[in-house]
Design a protein around this motif. Sequence first.
Motif, PDB file in Angstrom:
ATOM      1  N   ARG A 162     -21.346 -25.666  51.927  1.00 38.94           N
ATOM      2  CA  ARG A 162     -20.566 -26.857  52.225  1.00 38.94           C
ATOM      3  C   ARG A 162     -20.942 -27.973  51.253  1.00 38.94           C
ATOM      4  N   ARG A 163     -20.201 -29.049  51.333  1.00 41.31           N
ATOM      5  CA  ARG A 163     -20.458 -30.209  50.492  1.00 41.31           C
ATOM      6  C   ARG A 163     -21.679 -30.944  51.012  1.00 41.31           C
ATOM      7  N   ARG A 164     -22.602 -31.282  50.104  1.00 45.36           N
ATOM      8  CA  ARG A 164     -23.825 -31.955  50.511  1.00 45.36           C
ATOM      9  C   ARG A 164     -24.453 -32.676  49.325  1.00 45.36           C
ATOM     10  N   GLU A 165     -25.349 -33.611  49.590  1.00 45.94           N
ATOM     11  CA  GLU A 165     -26.098 -34.360  48.572  1.00 45.94           C
ATOM     12  C   GLU A 165     -27.512 -33.832  48.538  1.00 45.94           C
ATOM     13  N   VAL A 166     -27.993 -33.562  47.345  1.00 47.45           N
ATOM     14  CA  VAL A 166     -29.308 -32.965  47.152  1.00 47.45           C
ATOM     15  C   VAL A 166     -30.160 -33.906  46.316  1.00 47.45           C
ATOM     16  N   GLU A 167     -31.406 -34.067  46.691  1.00 46.20           N
ATOM     17  CA  GLU A 167     -32.367 -34.861  45.930  1.00 46.20           C
ATOM     18  C   GLU A 167     -33.578 -33.994  45.636  1.00 46.20           C
ATOM     19  N   LEU A 168     -34.107 -34.179  44.418  1.00 41.41           N
ATOM     20  CA  LEU A 168     -35.335 -33.468  44.088  1.00 41.41           C
ATOM     21  C   LEU A 168     -36.227 -34.376  43.266  1.00 41.41           C
ATOM     22  N   ALA A 169     -37.519 -34.245  43.472  1.00 44.57           N
ATOM     23  CA  ALA A 169     -38.532 -35.010  42.751  1.00 44.57           C
ATOM     24  C   ALA A 169     -39.431 -34.022  42.023  1.00 44.57           C
ATOM     25  N   LEU A 170     -39.629 -34.301  40.721  1.00 48.18           N
ATOM     26  CA  LEU A 170     -40.395 -33.401  39.872  1.00 48.18           C
ATOM     27  C   LEU A 170     -41.546 -34.170  39.253  1.00 48.18           C
ATOM     28  N   ARG A 171     -42.734 -33.617  39.415  1.00 45.49           N
ATOM     29  CA  ARG A 171     -43.889 -34.185  38.704  1.00 45.49           C
ATOM     30  C   ARG A 171     -44.054 -33.382  37.418  1.00 45.49           C
ATOM     31  N   MET A 172     -43.969 -34.127  36.270  1.00 42.37           N
ATOM     32  CA  MET A 172     -43.917 -33.455  34.985  1.00 42.37           C
ATOM     33  C   MET A 172     -44.806 -34.172  33.987  1.00 42.37           C
ATOM     34  N   VAL A 173     -45.086 -33.457  32.890  1.00 36.22           N
ATOM     35  CA  VAL A 173     -45.884 -33.998  31.789  1.00 36.22           C
ATOM     36  C   VAL A 173     -45.092 -33.783  30.498  1.00 36.22           C
TER      37      VAL A 173
END
Length: 741
Positions: free
Chosen positions: A163-174
Amino acid sequence: MLEHVASIRKVCWGTLIYSTLLSAVLVADDPPLPAERPRVLDDGVSTAVFYLLDEQGNRVMMPGMSLEELERLQRLDEGLAVTGQPYSFQSVSIEGKAEERRADLTVRVRLMIDTDAKRLIRVPLRMGNFHLIAPPDISGVEEARVDRAPDGDGHVLLLRSDRRREVELALRMVGAIETNSRSVLQFQLPSSPTTVLLDVGEEDLTAVTEGRGDEVVRTVSRDPAGSRLVVESSGSDFRLAWGPGTPIDRSTPVLEAKSRWAIRWLSNEDKPTASVDLTVTNLRGDLAPFAIEFPAEIQILESLGAEFVPAGEATVLNGGQRWRVIPANAVVSDEIKLQFEMEFTEQIADSQRPLVIRGVHVVDAISQGGELEIRGDEEYRLRWLRRSWVRFLPTETRSATEASSYRFRFDRVPFELPVWLAARQRRLQINPRFDIRIRKSLAEIDGVIRVSGSNMDGRSLRLDMQGWRLQSITNQDNGEAIESLADGAIEEVDLSTAQRGSGEELRLKLVAVRAIVSDDQFLELPLPQLLPDDENLFLQPGVVAVETEPGLSLVVDLPRSEHIDPLPSADDEPRRPAFRFELQAGAANARLVGYLEEERPRLTLRSTAEITVEDGFLLAQTDWQLRSVRGLSGRIPLHGNLSEEWQRWTVTVDEQPAILRRDAEGSVELISSELRGEQHRVSFRKRLPLDAQMPLPTVLDISLPRPGVSELTTLGEVPVLLIPGGGWNCMRRSRVDRFLN
């Protein structure tokens, strides 16, 4: 799978073995299906497989699918569903800290998933130069993970959604920081509104970005922790570079100078003078005192706009003077306008020693430019040498009587523009035309000499008449006589005494005659020659038009003629001459050679005759309607037995009296000044007394005149009307009918 759907659409949906089962599902009122799947085929194939008939009627086994999947594929095939990517990025924000050769970053990505069927969706996150140092934090979807892209192009988000939805993601990167003269961090991001907040442990930084060009970067001071670099962009690839900035001294002025020069230089005998408007602006605040330098070859006559104090010798303009400019205290501004009147001290300037213009230099100005205009007299033309930083600006075309103006633009000071004046060579253009009319013993010239040019003062035109006797020289525009001086066969015409009308062209009308000495009909006519003694006289090819009087014909001997070339007749000439020639420009001893012959007339005649007896007289009249093709020159020779009685005839031509004359050979000819055109009406009359005592019947011979030319065309028969009277009766004889045969 789409290929399977296409195959499905090529056959009737009713051929599906599984169609009754599908129909049961689509109809809302049908009873539910049994729990156990029925065996449809004898060989034990389950309903997860069904058969389709191809176009040849052969059964083809296809794997089964759910009703929803089948409907989704059907909608895609019919264009009822959108086939674009099922995701869209909403924003990307990056926050982190830079330490020596690495940057610790937290990347937050917000995106929207748009799907109505549960399936695996791949979302490319890119960021191939960043490395994950912790598991990603993903919210808004249950099944998701972040992995390296198979093609090595960064990271990819894999998720399942129905279905239609909003996705958030947080990435710890170097990310790795490149260090050279400054630090550089590269970003490889999705195309999305992006904000980067990067803390660096340095102060007084300058930062720039290299990418699409729409990035906005600024530096925010965070004393004592250092500085924060803020970048706002539309994502994609860009580089962020930063390094220590140069300390700015806000008290140092940043000057910009623009000047406009107006130089007046009338002749080589006069010293050039100049008016200069100089505008100086401080881009960093109010204007403080500053210094300017003048070249050594300039003497200041007047200066306005500020206080000027001598400050010694110039350092940029060698040998010049330096002045300190002090703005007025009453006016505080970031701009000042100065005016100077000056004179160049050099007296002589030519191509070997040109006058060098170098400008007015504002000391420490970051930019200095402007325009320069030099105005001179119409008698001189400005010459210059090309130099760097100066370019010529073309101006509108002006007439030769206006003052000369030359404009230049310079982009820095000092510059060098070597200039000098060269006297204009005022040249006159000469276009002659000679119309010659040839008679039996005389030739006449009616010529027009067109002189074009702006300066005729003190100028003269010399003509070698070549044996022609000059009758007059006048101004064709107003008929005024032009002064000329004869020196033998040379005529010198004073052009300065002629009054010209509008424009710059003078038309001289020349009339001259020459006697023709005919030797066995041979004709030689030398043509007047223009003598270009002045190198500033431009002789153009002329036109010679020749015609003869009626009755004469000219045969031109071109091989023996000199410096003339045949020309076709011009359509715009009111009367076309017999011959037109081009007179070669400046050619000496041009002459026309040929032969004169008397032209034999060619006539067309329609004639009537009338004989009347009245009061004891016999009246005879004959009328001609005459058309001449060529050769009439005021006379027509007559043919007929008129030798004895020609004096009894009277004649009119076009209702004007004419005469009959006998020549030395005894032939009679009709003489009339009217006989020069193409059509004429000629009438002959004779009155003969009758003797009443003569025996009757009697015979009277009446000879009627006719043209005595060899080329005569008679139109129709000649009607003869006999009118009796006074008791006389008349009969005609055939000899009368044939008198014109």
